[in-house]
Design a protein around this motif. Structure first.
Motif, PDB file in Angstrom:
ATOM      1  N   UNK A  15     -46.619  51.179  70.932  1.00 34.01           N
ATOM      2  CA  UNK A  15     -46.509  50.489  70.370  1.00 34.01           C
ATOM      3  C   UNK A  15     -45.219  49.395  70.878  1.00 34.01           C
ATOM      4  N   UNK A  16     -44.617  49.678  71.347  1.00 37.38           N
ATOM      5  CA  UNK A  16     -43.465  48.951  71.916  1.00 37.38           C
ATOM      6  C   UNK A  16     -43.528  48.327  73.230  1.00 37.38           C
ATOM      7  N   UNK A  17     -44.375  49.144  73.909  1.00 37.77           N
ATOM      8  CA  UNK A  17     -45.014  48.638  74.803  1.00 37.77           C
ATOM      9  C   UNK A  17     -46.121  47.081  74.763  1.00 37.77           C
ATOM     10  N   UNK A  31     -49.568  52.834  78.947  1.00 40.69           N
ATOM     11  CA  UNK A  31     -49.741  53.484  77.694  1.00 40.69           C
ATOM     12  C   UNK A  31     -50.782  53.991  77.238  1.00 40.69           C
ATOM     13  N   UNK A  32     -51.564  53.373  77.135  1.00 38.82           N
ATOM     14  CA  UNK A  32     -52.920  53.102  76.664  1.00 38.82           C
ATOM     15  C   UNK A  32     -53.450  54.230  77.066  1.00 38.82           C
ATOM     16  N   UNK A 104     -47.937  45.330  62.872  1.00 42.27           N
ATOM     17  CA  UNK A 104     -46.364  45.425  62.741  1.00 42.27           C
ATOM     18  C   UNK A 104     -46.037  43.691  62.987  1.00 42.27           C
ATOM     19  N   UNK A 105     -46.624  43.050  63.595  1.00 45.65           N
ATOM     20  CA  UNK A 105     -46.715  41.144  64.226  1.00 45.65           C
ATOM     21  C   UNK A 105     -45.856  40.426  62.793  1.00 45.65           C
ATOM     22  N   UNK A 106     -47.510  41.045  61.421  1.00 41.48           N
ATOM     23  CA  UNK A 106     -47.906  39.948  60.637  1.00 41.48           C
ATOM     24  C   UNK A 106     -47.849  41.420  59.142  1.00 41.48           C
ATOM     25  N   UNK A 107     -47.100  42.124  58.847  1.00 40.48           N
ATOM     26  CA  UNK A 107     -47.265  42.773  58.285  1.00 40.48           C
ATOM     27  C   UNK A 107     -47.791  42.857  56.616  1.00 40.48           C
TER      28      UNK A 107
END
Length: 390
Positions: A15-17, A31-32, A104-107
Motif C-alpha cells: 500500500x505504501x509502494x 510489491x504486488x 485511503x486517499x478518499x476515506x
C-alpha cells in the motif's frame, strides 16, 4: 500465524509502494507479486484469513498483529477476509490493493463492503452471498453477518485473561483493549447485530459471555453519554475484566445452586478487591482496577461492597459498568435462579435508580436499551426487589 503476519506486513508495504509510484513501475509489480505469494502461503498453511482492524492494530484471532493506524478504519475497512478456495489470483490482489489505496486517499467516499473472488473487505463482519462471485459484495442481512461474528474470539480472550490471572500471571490488558475495540465496532457500526449478540450466552460460559455483554452494553452507554472514542474504548476494556477477581473465588461457591451462607457470601464479596489487586499490577492505567473494585459499590458510596470507610461517589466508569453489569446479570440464568425478563429487570433497576445506581446514567441506559433492544421497563411494586449482580 507466521505466514499471516508476513502477509500483513507485505500488504502494508504494498500500500505504501502504490502511494509512491505510478502504474507500471517495477516497484509496484514487485510489491504486488510479494503480497500475492504471501497471501497464498498464508491460506495454504493457516487456512481462511480473518483479520479485524482495531484502530492502530490488526487482530488475527485474539492477538494484535499489525501496526497500521486508524486510516483504514476511518475509510470503512474494519475487516479483511480471504478463503483458500477459489485461490486468489494476482489480479484479485491488484484489485484489492487498488481498492484499499483508493479508500485511503478518499476515506469519506466509500464505506460499503467490497468483494472479488474470495477476497472481502468491509465492516467488523463481512460476508457475501457467493464468495466466488467477483464484483462489489451485495448487502447481507443481520443473520448472515451474525454467523461471521459470534463473540467466540472475544469470549476466548476473556477466558484466557481469567486463566492467566488464576495462574498468577500478569494480565495482558492491551489484548483486552483490542477485544474491546472489536466489540465497539459491533455496537457502534453494526447496531442490528447488537441485540442478537447479547443472546449468545450459555450457562457454562457465564463469566466470559457476561463480560462480553457488559462490555458491549458499557460501550453503547458510554457513547450515548457523549464520551470521546478513546474513553469509550477504555471503559469497554475495563468492563471486559471487571469480574476477573472471581478467579480467586472457589468454584464450588461460584457454581452453588442453593442459597449461600453468610461466610460464603463474604467470600464471594471479596472478588472486587481481588480483581483490583490483580489489575493494579498491570502498568499505569488504573481504570480497570478501579472499575473492578467499585462495580458493586452503590454509586454514592453508601452501600454495596466493599464498604467505603469514607463514602464518596464512585468513578464515572464504574457507574457506567455497574448499570450494565446489573442488567445483564439479572437477564441471565444463574445457578440459584432463572433469568428475569428484560422488561422486569429494567423495571427493578428503575426503582433502584438514585439509591443503588446513578440516576442520570440509568436514565440514559434506559433510553439506550429501549431504543436499541426494544425493551420497555415493566412497572414494579414498591418496595422493589433488590437489584444486584454477583
Amino acid at each position: 500465524m507466521i505466514e499471516t503476519t508476513r502477509f500483513v506486513q507485505l500488504l502494508g508495504q504494498a500500500l505504501a509502494t502504490l502511494g509512491l509510484y505510478d502504474a507500471g513501475h517495477p516497484a509496484r509489480d514487485a510489491a504486488v507479486t510479494r503480497t500475492h505469494e504471501a497471501l497464498l502461503r498464508a491460506l495454504a498453511g493457516e487456512g481462511p484469513l480473518r483479520l479485524s482492524l482495531l484502530g492502530e492494530k490488526v487482530v488475527a484471532g485474539a492477538t494484535p498483529r499489525w501496526e497500521l493506524g486508524e486510516r483504514l478504519v476511518r475509510a470503512g475497512v474494519q475487516r479483511l477476509e480471504a478463503d483458500p478456495v477459489p485461490a486468489p489470483q494476482r489480479e484479485d490482489v491488484v484489485a484489492l490493493l487498488a481498492e484499499l489505496r483508493m479508500r485511503l486517499d478518499a476515506p469519506a467516499r466509500l464505506h460499503v463492503p467490497w468483494a472479488r473472488g474470495s477476497l472481502r473487505i468491509g465492516g467488523v463482519a463481512v460476508a457475501g452471498d457467493d464468495p466466488g462471485e467477483a464484483g462489489p459484495a451485495r448487502t447481507v442481512d443481520a443473520l448472515g453477518r451474525l454467523a461471521a461474528h459470534t463473540l467466540e474470539e472475544e469470549a476466548a480472550l476473556v477466558a484466557h485473561l481469567h486463566a492467566t490471572a488464576a495462574a498468577g500471571g500478569r494480565v495482558p490488558i492491551r489484548e483486552a483493549g483490542a477485544a474491546a475495540a472489536a466489540l465497539a465496532g459491533v455496537v457502534l457500526s453494526e447496531q442490528d447485530l447488537f441485540p442478537p449478540l447479547l443472546q449468545l450466552r450459555r450457562f457454562d460460559e457465564y463469566t466470559t459471555t457476561h463480560s462480553c455483554n457488559v462490555a458491549m452494553l458499557s460501550i453503547g452507554l458510554a457513547e450515548r453519554l457523549g464520551l470521546p472514542s478513546r474513553e469509550v474504548r477504555a471503559i469497554g476494556t475495563a468492563a471486559l475484566v471487571h469480574d476477573i477477581g472471581k478467579v480467586r473465588i472457589p468454584p464450588d461457591i461460584l457454581g452453588r445452586k442453593g442459597q449461600l451462607g453468610d461466610a460464603e457470601v463474604a467470600i464471594m464479596q471479596r472478588h472486587p478487591v481481588e480483581g483490583a489487586r490483580i489489575l493494579a499490577r498491570e502498568g499505569d492505567d488504573m481504570l480497570p482496577a478501579t472499575v473492578a473494585y467499585e462495580h458493586h459499590v452503590h454509586w454514592h458510596g453508601r452501600g454495596g461492597y466493599p464498604k467505603f470507610t469514607f463514602p464518596r461517589v464512585t468513578h464515572y466508569a464504574s457507574r457506567i459498568v455497574q448499570v450494565c453489569d446489573i442488567y445483564d446479570a439479572m437477564c441471565t440464568d444463574r445457578p440459584y435462579r432463572a433469568a428475569l425478563p428484560p422488561a422486569r429487570a429494567l423495571g427493578i433497576m428503575r426503582n433502584a435508580s438514585g439509591s443503588q445506581v446513578d440516576p442520570v446514567i440509568f436514565a440514559t441506559f434506559e433510553q439506550f436499551v429501549t431504543r436499541t433492544l426494544g425493551v420497555v421497563p415493566e412497572e414494579q411494586p414498591a418496595p422493589a426487589s433488590k437489584a444486584a449482580s454477583a
